[in-house]
Every structure is written in C-alpha cells, then in structure tokens.
Write an enzyme that holds these catalytic residues in place. Structure first.
Site, mmCIF file in Angstrom:
data_model
loop_
_atom_site.group_PDB
_atom_site.id
_atom_site.type_symbol
_atom_site.label_atom_id
_atom_site.label_comp_id
_atom_site.label_asym_id
_atom_site.label_seq_id
_atom_site.Cartn_x
_atom_site.Cartn_y
_atom_site.Cartn_z
ATOM 1 N N SER A 77 70.831 60.937 52.789
ATOM 2 C CA SER A 77 70.773 60.757 51.339
ATOM 3 C C SER A 77 72.147 60.287 50.878
ATOM 4 O O SER A 77 73.161 60.598 51.516
ATOM 5 C CB SER A 77 70.452 62.092 50.664
ATOM 6 O OG SER A 77 70.760 62.040 49.287
ATOM 7 N N TYR A 83 72.939 71.040 48.617
ATOM 8 C CA TYR A 83 72.143 69.984 49.264
ATOM 9 C C TYR A 83 73.065 68.848 49.737
ATOM 10 O O TYR A 83 72.935 68.358 50.859
ATOM 11 C CB TYR A 83 71.083 69.473 48.277
ATOM 12 C CG TYR A 83 70.337 68.237 48.705
ATOM 13 C CD1 TYR A 83 69.454 68.258 49.786
ATOM 14 C CD2 TYR A 83 70.494 67.029 48.018
ATOM 15 C CE1 TYR A 83 68.753 67.109 50.165
ATOM 16 C CE2 TYR A 83 69.798 65.892 48.384
ATOM 17 C CZ TYR A 83 68.931 65.932 49.460
ATOM 18 O OH TYR A 83 68.245 64.796 49.837
HETATM 19 N N1 LIG Z 1 63.144 62.062 47.157
HETATM 20 C C1 LIG Z 1 64.411 61.669 47.103
HETATM 21 O O1 LIG Z 1 64.923 61.276 46.045
HETATM 22 C C2 LIG Z 1 65.250 61.633 48.358
HETATM 23 C C3 LIG Z 1 66.436 60.876 48.331
HETATM 24 C C4 LIG Z 1 67.217 60.837 49.462
HETATM 25 C C5 LIG Z 1 66.834 61.499 50.606
HETATM 26 N N2 LIG Z 1 65.681 62.230 50.609
HETATM 27 C C6 LIG Z 1 65.323 62.927 51.856
HETATM 28 O O2 LIG Z 1 64.033 62.503 52.255
HETATM 29 C C7 LIG Z 1 63.401 63.542 53.003
HETATM 30 C C8 LIG Z 1 62.042 63.842 52.417
HETATM 31 O O3 LIG Z 1 62.209 64.167 51.055
HETATM 32 P P1 LIG Z 1 61.008 64.149 50.015
HETATM 33 O O4 LIG Z 1 61.566 63.696 48.714
HETATM 34 O O5 LIG Z 1 59.819 63.464 50.599
HETATM 35 O O6 LIG Z 1 60.768 65.729 49.904
HETATM 36 P P2 LIG Z 1 59.425 66.618 49.859
HETATM 37 O O7 LIG Z 1 58.341 65.928 49.112
HETATM 38 O O8 LIG Z 1 59.906 67.953 49.401
HETATM 39 O O9 LIG Z 1 59.028 66.723 51.381
HETATM 40 C C9 LIG Z 1 59.777 67.495 52.269
HETATM 41 C C10 LIG Z 1 58.978 67.607 53.516
HETATM 42 O O10 LIG Z 1 59.759 68.322 54.468
HETATM 43 C C11 LIG Z 1 58.944 69.381 54.954
HETATM 44 N N3 LIG Z 1 59.731 70.492 55.464
HETATM 45 C C12 LIG Z 1 60.690 71.208 54.844
HETATM 46 N N4 LIG Z 1 61.157 72.152 55.681
HETATM 47 C C13 LIG Z 1 60.474 72.024 56.850
HETATM 48 C C14 LIG Z 1 60.494 72.679 58.094
HETATM 49 N N5 LIG Z 1 61.294 73.729 58.319
HETATM 50 N N6 LIG Z 1 59.660 72.255 59.077
HETATM 51 C C15 LIG Z 1 58.836 71.215 58.870
HETATM 52 N N7 LIG Z 1 58.740 70.568 57.706
HETATM 53 C C16 LIG Z 1 59.562 70.969 56.715
HETATM 54 C C17 LIG Z 1 58.075 69.793 53.775
HETATM 55 O O11 LIG Z 1 56.993 70.593 54.219
HETATM 56 P P3 LIG Z 1 56.225 71.632 53.233
HETATM 57 O O12 LIG Z 1 55.231 70.831 52.444
HETATM 58 O O13 LIG Z 1 55.609 72.589 54.176
HETATM 59 O O14 LIG Z 1 57.279 72.246 52.363
HETATM 60 C C18 LIG Z 1 57.679 68.403 53.301
HETATM 61 O O15 LIG Z 1 56.674 67.861 54.106
HETATM 62 C C19 LIG Z 1 64.369 64.740 52.968
HETATM 63 O O16 LIG Z 1 65.157 64.723 54.134
HETATM 64 C C20 LIG Z 1 65.238 64.427 51.752
HETATM 65 O O17 LIG Z 1 66.499 65.052 51.830
HETATM 66 C C21 LIG Z 1 64.876 62.302 49.509
#
Ligand SMILES: NC(=O)c1ccc[n+]([C@@H]2O[C@H](COP(=O)([O-])OP(=O)(O)OC[C@H]3O[C@@H](n4cnc5c(N)ncnc54)[C@H](OP(=O)(O)O)[C@@H]3O)[C@@H](O)[C@H]2O)c1
Length: 242
Positions: A128, A141
């Site tokens: 990120s 974070y």
């Molecule tokens: N959205 C943004 O703006 C953004 C920007 C930059 C980077 N990112 C990165 O992109 C990635 C995905 O983010 P997102 O926005 O899609 O978030 P999200 O919708 O919250 O999805 C997170 C995913 O990670 C899973 N997860 C969390 N802990 C876990 C564990 N211990 N074992 C297996 N699965 C686990 C969650 O599962 P559950 O459903 O079971 O909780 C969910 O499937 C992350 O690494 C985040 O830091 C996001």
C-alpha cells in the site's frame, strides 16, 4: 511470467481485491486456488476453493501440500484496521502487524519450496502507499505495510537464486468495503474517481507480473514513491498525496 497456463493461489479471495485477483486470474487462463479463512464465503467461478488462514500455521501448511502445483502466489490477505500507534488499542496494533507481516511471511515460507519445485515462479505481495506515506488515523496499518515492504525486498533477494520473481503492488485508495467505510467514518468528500476500481487495479498488477516488474505502482504509488526522497509525509485522504 506468462499467466495463461500458470497455477495461482490467492489469499483472502472471498472479497475485495483478493476476489478481483482470483476472478481475473481465471479469466487470464490460470488454474486458480481461491483461498480464504472462511472458504464457504468464496464465490469465484472456475476456481478451486481452499481454506487458508494466514494466522493458522497448520492451515498454511495444508494449503501448500494441497496446492503443490502453484507457480504464482498472490499475498493479498491482510487486516486493514489498526488505528493509531500511541493511543490506539494495542491488540489491534498487534493484529495488523501479525496479518500483514507474520501472515505474509508464513505463506511465503510454506510456498517457497513449492515455487522452487515448479521452476521458480512468482510472488505478488499487495502492499500500500501507506508503506511509504503514513496515514493519519491508521498509523499502525502504515507501520505494518512498511514492514511488509521490507519483507518483500528481503524475500526478493533471498529467492532470486531459485528464480522466483517477487513483485510488490503499491496501490492507493481502492473501492472495497473497508476503504469505503473509512471514507464514511472520516466524512471525506472525495473527488469523483478518486478510488481505484479493484478490477482495474488487479489488471495493472497482473500486467506487471507478466512483464516481470519488481514494483507495480498506481497513480498514488507513483506520488508516494517520489515523496520518499523528501521529509516524511502523511497520505492526504482528500484523494492526493500531500
Ligand atoms: N482497499 C484499499 O484501499 C487498499 C489500498 C492499498 C492496499 N490494500 C491492500 O489490499 C489487500 C486487500 O484489501 P481489501 O481492501 O480488499 O480488504 P478487505 O475487503 O478487508 O479484504 C481483506 C481480505 O483479507 C482476508 N484476511 C484478513 N486476515 C486474514 C487471515 N488471517 N487469513 C486469511 N485471510 C485473511 C479477509 O478475510 P475475511 O473476510 O475472513 O476477513 C479478506 O478476504 C490488503 O493487503 C490491503 O492492505 C487495500
């Protein structure tokens, strides 16, 4: 790396960016293991579903055994919560560090020999801009993402000898549920199009993997990387890095 005909495993593919990764990899002709800690929530047509909780070592090892043909590992799963470092909840701080750093590391360690046996392959870590520009209200974070960036650079060096390509995706705000909730909570008035569409972000990332890039940056990633040569800055949540 050519994705058509490859075998990919995606962590956290039940929602958000992980779901978009698994879906796009199927579309590009990869065999896909769509994993989640609650596999019953995974809905990715054409993918094989496996349970993988990055915090549960036994489930990580079982997945590495079941998915012994993987040559692309996508480390997407992570907590995006965390709060502030000085006065925030210490448990939330540990959780966000655990999932981003230790969770990613556990999966990398389990799959490194699998990738080696399959010719080297590739790892894509979802970082990120928070790794490079901290975020007010979520500094824990940001610290966790900085640690994951260091991890990514370290494993690139360590796995070069076995021919594993290691790519970092460094994106900014992307329209998934936690990010939309964060924007609502802070009452942010974002300009139209300020957030990435997850499907577009994933296409950019996978094009980068196919091109053999070490880092794939979206528009925010480009700005954040430029800031690294100046004094430390925070990510401006009005839609630009400030
Ligand atoms: N959205 C943004 O703006 C953004 C920007 C930059 C980077 N990112 C990165 O992109 C990635 C995905 O983010 P997102 O926005 O899609 O978030 P999200 O919708 O919250 O999805 C997170 C995913 O990670 C899973 N997860 C969390 N802990 C876990 C564990 N211990 N074992 C297996 N699965 C686990 C969650 O599962 P559950 O459903 O079971 O909780 C969910 O499937 C992350 O690494 C985040 O830091 C996001």
């Amino acid at each position: 790396m050519r994705l058509n005909g490859s075998t990919a495993l995606v962590t956290g593919s039940n929602r958000g960016i992980g779901h978009a990764f698994a879906t796009e990899l199927v579309r590009r002709g990869a065999k896909v293991y769509a994993t989640a800690r609650r596999p019953e929530l995974v809905d990715v047509p054409g993918a094989e579903v496996l349970r993988l909780d990055t915090a549960d070592q036994a489930s990580v090892e079982a997945a590495a055994e079941a998915a012994a043909d993987v040559d692309l590992l996508v480390n997407n799963a992570a907590s995006t919560a965390g709060g502030n470092l000085v006065d925030g909840d210490l448990r939330a701080i540990r959780d966000v560090l655990d999932s981003n750093f230790h969770g990613t590391l556990a999966v990398v360690r389990a799959f490194a020999p699998v990738l080696a046996r399959n010719g080297g392959g590739a790892i894509l870590n979802v970082l990120s801009v928070a790794a490079w520009a901290t975020v007010e209200g979520n500094t824990a974070y940001a610290a966790a993402k900085s640690a994951q960036w260091g991890l990514t650079n370290g494993i690139r060096l360590e796995l070069a000898g076995q021919g594993t390509q290691v790519t970092a995706l460094v994106p900014g705000m992307t329209a998934t549920e936690p990010m939309k909730a964060f924007v609502r909570e802070f009452g942010l008035d974002l300009p139209e199009g300020a957030m990435n569409d997850p499907a577009e972000l994933v296409r950019l990332a996978l094009d980068g993997v196919e091109a053999g890039q070490d880092e794939v940056l979206d528009r925010y990633g480009v700005q954040a990387k430029e800031l690294l040569s100046g004094p430390p800055r925070a990510f401006d949540l009005s839609g630009t890095v400030g």
